[in-house]
Design an enzyme around this catalytic site. Sequence first.
Site, short mmCIF file in Angstrom:
data_model
loop_
_atom_site.label_atom_id
_atom_site.label_comp_id
_atom_site.label_asym_id
_atom_site.label_seq_id
_atom_site.Cartn_x
_atom_site.Cartn_y
_atom_site.Cartn_z
N GLU A 1 0.28 -2.36 1.28
CA GLU A 1 -0.46 -1.58 2.27
C GLU A 1 -0.78 -2.40 3.51
O GLU A 1 -0.62 -1.93 4.64
CB GLU A 1 -1.76 -1.05 1.64
CG GLU A 1 -1.52 -0.06 0.52
CD GLU A 1 -2.73 0.08 -0.39
OE1 GLU A 1 -3.60 0.90 -0.10
OE2 GLU A 1 -2.80 -0.66 -1.40
N LYS B 1 5.61 -4.29 -13.60
CA LYS B 1 4.19 -4.51 -13.86
C LYS B 1 3.94 -5.42 -15.05
O LYS B 1 2.92 -6.11 -15.09
CB LYS B 1 3.51 -3.16 -14.17
CG LYS B 1 3.61 -2.13 -13.07
CD LYS B 1 2.63 -2.43 -11.94
CE LYS B 1 2.47 -1.23 -11.01
NZ LYS B 1 1.37 -1.45 -10.06
N HIS C 1 -4.98 4.34 -1.47
CA HIS C 1 -3.81 3.60 -1.97
C HIS C 1 -2.69 4.57 -2.33
O HIS C 1 -1.53 4.38 -1.95
CB HIS C 1 -4.21 2.77 -3.19
CG HIS C 1 -3.05 2.15 -3.91
ND1 HIS C 1 -2.40 1.03 -3.44
CD2 HIS C 1 -2.42 2.50 -5.07
CE1 HIS C 1 -1.42 0.71 -4.29
NE2 HIS C 1 -1.42 1.57 -5.28
#
Lengths: 426, 426
Positions: B371, B250, B131
Amino acid sequence: MNAINETHAPQLRSWVASANQADGDFPIQNLPFGRFRQAGSTEALRIGVAIGDQVLDLRATGLIDTDDMNALMNASPAQRSALRSAISQGLAQGSAMQAAWTDALMPQAAVEMGLPCRINGYTDFYTGIYHATTVGSLFRPDNPLMPNYKWVPIGYHGRVSSIKASGQRFKRPMGQTKAPDAQAPSVGPCQRLDYELELGYLIGRGNELGEPIAIGQAEQHLFGVTLLNDWSARDIQAWEYQPLGPFLSKNFATSLSPWIVTMEALAPFRAKFERPAHDPQPLPYLDDPLNRQQGALNITLEVWLHTAKMRQAGLGPERLTRGNTAQAAYWTAAQLVAHHTVNGCNLEPGDLLGSGTLSGPNPGEAGSLLELSLGGKNPIILGNGERRTFLEDGDTLTLRGWCEGDGAVRIGLGEVSGTVLAASAA
Amino acid sequence: MNAINETHAPQLRSWVASANQADGDFPIQNLPFGRFRQAGSTEALRIGVAIGDQVLDLRATGLIDTDDMNALMNASPAQRSALRSAISQGLAQGSAMQAAWTDALMPQAAVEMGLPCRINGYTDFYTGIYHATTVGSLFRPDNPLMPNYKWVPIGYHGRVSSIKASGQRFKRPMGQTKAPDAQAPSVGPCQRLDYELELGYLIGRGNELGEPIAIGQAEQHLFGVTLLNDWSARDIQAWEYQPLGPFLSKNFATSLSPWIVTMEALAPFRAKFERPAHDPQPLPYLDDPLNRQQGALNITLEVWLHTAKMRQAGLGPERLTRGNTAQAAYWTAAQLVAHHTVNGCNLEPGDLLGSGTLSGPNPGEAGSLLELSLGGKNPIILGNGERRTFLEDGDTLTLRGWCEGDGAVRIGLGEVSGTVLAASAA
């Protein structure tokens, strides 16, 4: 809101004689909240109000029936204002409460202060533009001030568990560092231990998750202001901070002053918030006429160093810095609240927002040793001949702050001290 | 510690029939802890243990006398092990407790689960090296994996107030973003909303401020493991994260699974932790024979997407990812504990350490849409013809995890779900 009213009147005096001395931090115009217990006891902390050199046990006055400071912080602005008025009237010269409330006083010298409230969330911002520019040039010579700085009130989450009240004594942190020319990092005691001169804004009433606080409402969610020392390990920070920000370089210790000076008390010391004309103006969610008119805080800040050698020689502490918040902060506390919640993040009563290091534009106004010593290259020479680039074991650092001017009675934020102990044996 | 004992025996069966079904998450070999209340009630949360499709009200069994999960997490390893044995024996086929404990069972379908404990501190790490490499190449094409990555278990503090239990429904966050070619940033709903597939490690007994936890002791401070979805606003993140890390990208929402699978339950699923020989080996404070031998966790992880259109068409969710923790994590949970405390930072019972996104090395093992869609350039085509680069309003995302192998009975971590709602009107 925050109007100047009879609780700020310069002629107002208290029947607590020590509150009427010129240049004291806690005249009747201040009335900050804190949590105390009898020194040396293990009592639960109680809510107190500083008045002169005394603490008024607020529950003992009958004005509140709780020891939960966070519950009190959750009050509406009207309730807060009413409580302030009642405390002011009770402590004023000639008050009928004097006889009853005298029993509710304890000398500050006989109590120990805890954190002023239970802190659930801690966010540290980066509003000091001179600090950001100077530090940026040390960490990133080619790119000192990031392109986002004048648009985004940059902040990050801090560690709550290691925030302690004034008087914190902590070991020099161990950690990974890597010299630029070293093949690999190594582990050892921090060699570049520093402080950061900050204000701590404490949240009163919070917001529901998913419901932003508009800039026009943000001041109503601010409860008050403290002094905050964001101890920093510069060598650990330089190696760890990419790409997710500072972590172990900060979370070993953070010190907070014990008295929350309320937004009501600060009303006479609000100042214009202006951006230089050639700078980008704040985006609409960060802009508001009230914020422009009086978003800034006119607070004088000082840093004092007391080394082990000074103590041994019977010398007093030496001042490293004097500066002013209004000059140093590129973003107001209200803007921090609006920004923090624009995405729906929920703030809670007692949450702590650090201002970031409040360095002024001039030499002698820098809020950290990193800046004062130009990254360790220019040691400071102290009056007793000692030199400092960064903090040494036995150093005690004290931040002080106060407000004065415009015919208002001076009020103080008190102080926050902390002492560096030697690192643990590796 | 963490020895495999009679509580893991494959032949062990429960008098709770649903616990004996193959492929269930909660056989008697698991016994995870959570906090529940009767669905629709406003009762205080109570501590429960999942067994089959039931919850065992732990206080009602008489084994504990508290509703404070954090107090229970503060127990010593010996106390924890004794409690596990007692629960296991009471739920085992033939137990004399069956009659008494039957009254302490409630169907999971009849309860609602809260967060499994009170979380005081939340730190999110970045242990997924695939990641970190992939995301790094999108944010910083020239410099994907920072020079510190293989030395420092990179982590940062997260926001506690917006962590909610499975079932969280949250509004798409608003925020500042700036396209690379734009003159100035603007404010609006996040356009690149993503999830992150993580494990959440929960701390049991903490440490005193100033007293690091040695790597050899670190496992004793781990209580157990949950599933964690670290919802992320990639466009907000790209603009805000320099230099202090992710913040508003976040802290609008984080979702945690309700059941803590204990380290004791995970004992049969520990795996070797090995570094590639050409990689730097961990510094001594992060290295230990036990950690090398069994520091890793063999947990299979999956991500499932259920879109509004799928629901309308009566279709079930679609799997986006399946991967394994042991492959994905460059640092073990014990290493995170040792690193977090090396500077003296104090951990507390119930503190949450996120693993970071656990993407595997192969396509189809990526733990985020960033991703899977290669930064939004390659949309995923779903079975019903829908396309996704990032999450859309109405999407429900579910993380699942389980352990199997080596002759041990499969145990599951349960699941954590969350649903994206439309942004507030600007």
